[in-house]
Enzyme design. Structure first.
Site, PDB file in Angstrom:
ATOM      1  CG  HIS A 244     -89.247   3.148  84.459  1.00  0.00           C
ATOM      2  ND1 HIS A 244     -89.472   4.490  84.655  1.00  0.00           N
ATOM      3  CD2 HIS A 244     -88.475   3.071  83.341  1.00  0.00           C
ATOM      4  CE1 HIS A 244     -88.871   5.183  83.708  1.00  0.00           C
ATOM      5  NE2 HIS A 244     -88.261   4.339  82.897  1.00  0.00           N
ATOM      6  CD  GLU A 245     -86.294   0.060  82.850  1.00  0.00           C
ATOM      7  OE1 GLU A 245     -86.245   0.098  81.605  1.00  0.00           O
ATOM      8  OE2 GLU A 245     -86.017   1.045  83.558  1.00  0.00           O
TER       9      GLU A 245
END
Length: 796
Positions: A244-245
């Site tokens: 996600h990051e």
């Protein structure tokens, strides 16, 4: 200002600096001294109780960069930043840019610093960034280094960091492996090389969220450094968070939303992209089943609250930004993007995305800019689609309407779409309908059709004349964002045979649908409880299993007929213990069941089992009691008022860590005496000394009671504290306290009336504060509605 000194007494007010006599070009120099925080906002300072080492990290999203340096704090004002840092020479200093060689500069003169020698780190200027993405992490972190070759031929340095006292538990090589898989996947799919110079990931203490996407300097919660055995659900969540990051490096960091009303696009895209990468680039192939069981259920819950809002929400002030970091921004938006990919076609979607990255690199863009690129590549007009999906609130429900023939075939099949009364929009859905049959002891898909659903009624002529299966599943493969309902025949079959279904996504859809019916007051909680106890041990998706285990506690305590609460809670504890003993040794299911038993132990006999496990007189094959599991057992004992203080003191001595301190706070707050509850409440409400980690742990223990009557006496105390909390704490800490201490286990008409009374008496309270209280009240009202259904079921 332009070389002229200004008087802070006149120019500095309300955290802002007033600048008069501005020229066409101006130079402003601000010299300031700031406070470290212990709330995870601004520049957080943590002292490790193990070795007394100091660790610092920044967290600037949304408006907290101002806590550290003066700036024009809005996402559409991007700038370059150059940090010069003076710190102890034996520290690691990490920021968005590669760490330079430090230059020794002297001593700090600070007696609190063990080694007073200092050095200066002068970082190179960053690319153009929004203020909330600037980062600084400093302290004697342990680190590991690696590298990869980007698609454009550059060598990208990689780093993983954590505190010294956690280094033995840091499986850094796995983090590197997942990161490299993510780089390869995203560079290929996005058609744009990694846009920054290096990629460090730092696991930091007392972090308020899962992670933060600072370019090249991602901060993760150190809850992802596993000290012992954890459920596979946690391991998978860590993988999704890492990806996600990483996805944010392109979507959010390279190209940033112009204003906060497009906040959803930043988070929704990362949520969708990280799940896609997890499913296709890692060993976690069931990631979409996990998404179905957790993220989408979160979104459906959030969308059903009175505070629901469009995915593209109106942002009136910074408090709106805070409150909209929710299940709609993340999970509903991610689900809708998944549907958009199906709608325009995956290849055309990613081609449009590539064009978007190249066109708006290192600048700002809007939703309209993204849709324009997707319209160009797909040839579709997305304005009407966006208006219905992104600018309206509420979740549609899809229900099959079936006419059966005398010969066991379907004469007519219609999908009926409904919408909440207050949000009547009917939306287009691209979805599939699946047929499932019991074959040789397994429930398998035997037929599927795909179609577009739009409007109130959609006929499905392809199913006319087909033989009626054992179960019919709308939204098969979970492509659409909509609640689904089963026809009665399919529902009865699912209650009996869900454990035999081979497809994890199909199981997740049905678990979500039947659980949602309980919460919506359409089915008695005992039906779901019976189904769960009969089938949850057969569930192979760890997250789905974790969600079920959380749901059944509510079914026994909050959603059941109050007159049946003791009976169902006792039965739940007994069954969880039986299932724990029957689980395969050293399995994920065994671990999850034991943790659930500790959370749901209700009787003296069940508490005695916890004590026997803790003492070692009872052992579970293949499962060693590590430190964190022992804390779970102690919490269960405390909740049953069966805790031996000597056991708690021994655990504190053995685990003299930050996690140990938080766990001990949770245990003490779990003791169900008025004295213990008052002491716990006062420790975090009447005093502001407690860190964010201690606040969360204490609130968790305080609300976790077997007997709701324990908290009834504290309802006025809680309500009286709301305004003082809001006036004296940051938004983050106000949310932790007001939401975290809400006595949801009470779930009574008296609680509903008291909370409504607070709302009536505080009409001028800040909208963000009222939203926090309104959401908690809605949870109580949902429980009361479910209780009425359970009462009626028992009378029938």
């Amino acid at each position: 200002l332009n070389g002229v000194s200004l008087d802070p007494a006149t120019c500095y007010q309300d955290d802002r600096i007033l600048l008069n006599d501005l020229q066409n070009h101006n130079t402003v120099t601000v010299v300031a001294k700031g406070h470290y925080s212990n709330t995870g906002e601004g520049l957080h300072r943590f002292v490790d109780p193990v070795d007394q080492q100091v660790y610092l990290y920044t967290q600037f999203e949304v408006p907290d960069a101002r806590r550290v340096f003066a700036n024009f704090e809005q996402p559409d004002l991007k700038a370059t930043y150059q940090l010069t840092v003076i710190a102890p020479s034996d520290w690691q200093v990490i920021s968005n840019q590669p760490t330079p060689e430090p230059v020794k500069t002297g001593t700090t003169g600070d007696i609190r610093v063990a080694n007073p020698a200092t050095s200066t780190w002068t970082f190179s200027p960053t690319p153009r960034l929004s203020t909330y993405l600037v980062a600084l992490v400093a302290g004697p972190y342990t680190y590991w280094k690696d590298s990869l070759v980007s698609s454009d031929g550059r060598t990208i340095p990689l780093g993983v960091y954590c505190r010294n006292s956690l280094a033995e538990f840091m499986d850094y090589q796995y983090i590197f492996d997942i990161t490299k898989a993510g780089f390869k996947f995203f560079e290929r799919e996005f058609g744009y090389p990694y846009p920054f110079d290096k990629y460090d990931q730092l696991f930091v203490p007392e972090f308020n969220m899962g992670a933060m996407e600072n370019p090249g300097c991602v901060t993760h919660t150190e809850a992802y450094v596993f000290r012992g055995k954890v459920p596979d659900a946690r391991k998978e969540r860590r993988v999704v968070t890492v990806l996600h990051e990483l996805a944010h490096m392109w979507f959010g960091d390279l190209v940033t939303m112009k204003w906060w009303n497009d906040l959803w696009l930043n988070e929704s895209f990362a949520e969708f992209a990280s799940t896609l990468a997890t499913a296709e680039a890692t060993d976690w192939k069931d990631a979409w089943a996990t998404f179905c069981a957790s993220e989408k259920v979160w979104a459906y819950h959030q969308d059903a609250l009175p505070s629901t809002h469009p995915i593209v929400a109106e942002i009136r002030d910074l408090e709106d930004v805070y409150t909209n970091f929710d299940g709609i921004t993340y999970a509903k938006g991610g689900s809708v993007l998944k549907q958009l990919v199906v709608y325009v076609g995956r290849k055309k979607f990613f081609q449009g995305l590539t064009n978007y990255f190249h066109k708006y690199a290192y600048s700002n863009a809007t939703l309209a800019d993204l849709l324009a690129e997707l319209e160009t590549t797909s040839g579709r007009d997305l304005k009407a689609w966006a208006a219905k999906w992104l600018e309206t609130s509420g979740t549609n429900t899809l229900t099959p309407e079936i006419t059966y023939g005398a010969n066991g075939e379907i004469e007519k099949f219609t999908i009926v779409q409904t919408a909440p009364k207050d949000y009547p929009t009917l939306r287009p859905h691209r979805l599939s309908v699946g047929y499932y049959n019991l074959v040789d002891g397994a429930v398998v898909r035997t037929h599927q059709v795909s179609l577009d659903v739009d409007g109130e009624r959609t006929d499905v002529p392809e199913l006319v004349g087909t033989k009626v299966p054992d179960l019919i599943l709308l939204n098969d493969d979970d492509l659409a964002f909509a609640k689904i309902r089963l026809d009665e025949k399919s529902r009865r079959f699912a209650l009996q045979h869900i454990g035999e279904m081979t497809d994890p996504v199909a199981r997740g859809l049905i678990w979500a649908s039947l659980g949602d019916q309980v919460e919506d007051g359409e089915a008695p909680s005992v039906e779901y409880l019976d189904m769960a106890l009969n089938h949850l041990s057969k569930e192979t998706n760890s997250t789905t299993q974790a969600v079920i285990l959380g749901q059944i506690g509510s079914c026994a305590r909050s959603y059941a007929d109050p007159a049946q609460r003791v009976e169902l809670s006792t039965r739940l504890g007994d069954e969880l213990w039986r299932l724990t003993l029957a689980a395969a040794p050293d399995s994920d299911t065994q671990l999850q069941l034991l943790r659930a038993f500790a959370s749901n132990a209700y009787t003296p006999q069940q508490a005695a089992k916890l004590q026997e496990l803790l003492d070692g007189s009872v052992e579970l094959p293949g499962l060693a009691l590590d430190t964190d599991l022992k804390w779970d057992l102690l919490t269960g004992l405390a909740r049953n008022n069966a805790l031996r203080i000597s056991d708690l003191e021994a655990a504190e001595k053995a685990d003299h860590t930050a996690t140990g301190q938080q766990s001990a706070a949770r245990v003490r707050a779990s003791i169900p005496t008025l004295e213990a509850k008052e002491a716990a409440f006062a420790s975090i409400v009447d005093s502001s000394d407690a860190s964010n980690g201690i606040i969360r742990a204490t609130a968790q223990g305080w609300t976790g009671v077997n007997d709701p009557e324990t908290l009834v006496a504290f309802v006025p105390r809680y309500l009286d504290a709301i305004n003082p909390i809001w006036e004296s704490r940051s938004y983050q800490m106000s949310d932790e306290l007001i939401s975290g201490l809400y006595p949801h286990r009470v779930a009574s008409e008296q609680l509903r009336a008291a909370v409504q009374g607070w709302l009536d008496a505080n009409p001028e309270a800040a909208p963000a504060l009222r939203r926090l209280v309104v959401e908690q009240l809605a949870v109580t009202e949902r429980a009361l509605k479910a209780q009425q259904v359970s009462i009626a079921h028992n009378k029938a």
